[in-house]
Design a protein around this motif. Sequence first.
Motif, short mmCIF file in Angstrom:
data_model
loop_
_atom_site.label_atom_id
_atom_site.label_comp_id
_atom_site.label_asym_id
_atom_site.label_seq_id
_atom_site.Cartn_x
_atom_site.Cartn_y
_atom_site.Cartn_z
N ALA A 181 0.83 -1.21 0.00
CA ALA A 181 0.00 0.00 0.00
C ALA A 181 0.86 1.26 0.00
CB ALA A 181 -0.92 0.00 1.22
N LEU A 182 2.09 1.13 0.51
CA LEU A 182 3.03 2.25 0.50
C LEU A 182 3.63 2.44 -0.88
CD1 LEU A 182 4.74 4.38 2.07
CD2 LEU A 182 6.35 2.52 2.59
N ALA A 183 3.95 1.34 -1.54
CA ALA A 183 4.64 1.42 -2.84
C ALA A 183 3.68 1.69 -4.00
CB ALA A 183 5.41 0.13 -3.09
N SER A 184 2.49 1.13 -3.94
CA SER A 184 1.57 1.20 -5.09
C SER A 184 1.21 2.63 -5.52
CB SER A 184 0.29 0.42 -4.78
OG SER A 184 0.58 -0.96 -4.61
N PRO A 185 0.92 3.55 -4.59
CA PRO A 185 0.55 4.90 -5.04
C PRO A 185 1.65 5.62 -5.81
CG PRO A 185 -0.06 4.57 -2.74
CD PRO A 185 0.80 3.42 -3.13
N THR A 186 2.92 5.27 -5.55
CA THR A 186 4.00 5.97 -6.25
C THR A 186 3.96 5.71 -7.75
OG1 THR A 186 5.52 4.10 -5.87
CG2 THR A 186 5.47 5.84 -4.21
N VAL A 187 3.39 4.57 -8.16
CA VAL A 187 3.26 4.27 -9.59
C VAL A 187 2.39 5.31 -10.27
CG1 VAL A 187 2.47 2.54 -11.26
CG2 VAL A 187 3.59 1.81 -9.14
N LEU A 188 1.43 5.88 -9.53
CA LEU A 188 0.51 6.85 -10.11
C LEU A 188 1.21 8.13 -10.56
CD1 LEU A 188 -2.49 6.51 -7.60
CD2 LEU A 188 -2.13 5.32 -9.77
N LEU A 189 2.37 8.41 -9.96
CA LEU A 189 3.10 9.63 -10.34
C LEU A 189 3.59 9.55 -11.78
CD1 LEU A 189 5.16 10.18 -7.06
CD2 LEU A 189 3.08 11.38 -7.79
#
Length: 241
Positions: A181-189
């Motif tokens: 859950a910490l790593a997944s949002p960074t893909v959105l950048l």
Amino acid sequence: MGLSPDSPPVSPSSSPSRSKGMPTRSLFMVELLLALVVTRIPYLSVPFKWLESYFHEASHALATLVSGGIVSHIELYPNGAGLCVSQGGWPVLIGFAGYFGAALWGLLIFHLATWARGIRVSFSCLGLVVLLSIVLWGRDLLTVAILLMLALLFLLPLKLSHSPLLTFALRVMALMVMLNALASPTVLLGMPGRGDAAMLAEQTWIPAWIWVGVWLLTSLTMLWLCWRRVDNANQVGSQKV
């Protein structure tokens, strides 16, 4: 309180913190490192991405229902991604709930895995929730198969609730959910105009990177709360010995 000369020695395994399934501080760091390594190994990490993806999509679904919408179904894909198909509801709550909810579920599982008295009931309820998700929202064979595996994972404590290996595995699993859950949002950048952050930016005029930052802070907070739980329990245990 000191021990009398006639008192039996207290071993680490019989201390109050360990009797509740609580790891030592050093064991927690080992579990966190193991969780970090596994989430970075190609192919091996995919099943654990499914776990985070399920909680992500289930959180979208619950937010949809709470805000008055209708959930059609959820889908889980071979690469660990997922999708919640729904209508209506409050888009801001639904969009925010995915990554926030996954981290919150991870924290909940960690707490349950360190609560020996309630582990059977708690994980039985989680297993039943997953089975209910199959009935209500499972449509394709892959999604149903993945959810059945997750349900089995949560129902294991019915037979193995006192297994140290099981509680160790459950804690590591919870940490992996929070790390994913910490790593997944960074893909959105790197996905301008796509994903939950872009949808929230359209709905609120708040830039997508701010939403990503909030999700990152949320996951870090959940991990910190796990550490505080372990640290506090070990402090209490050392004072009672």
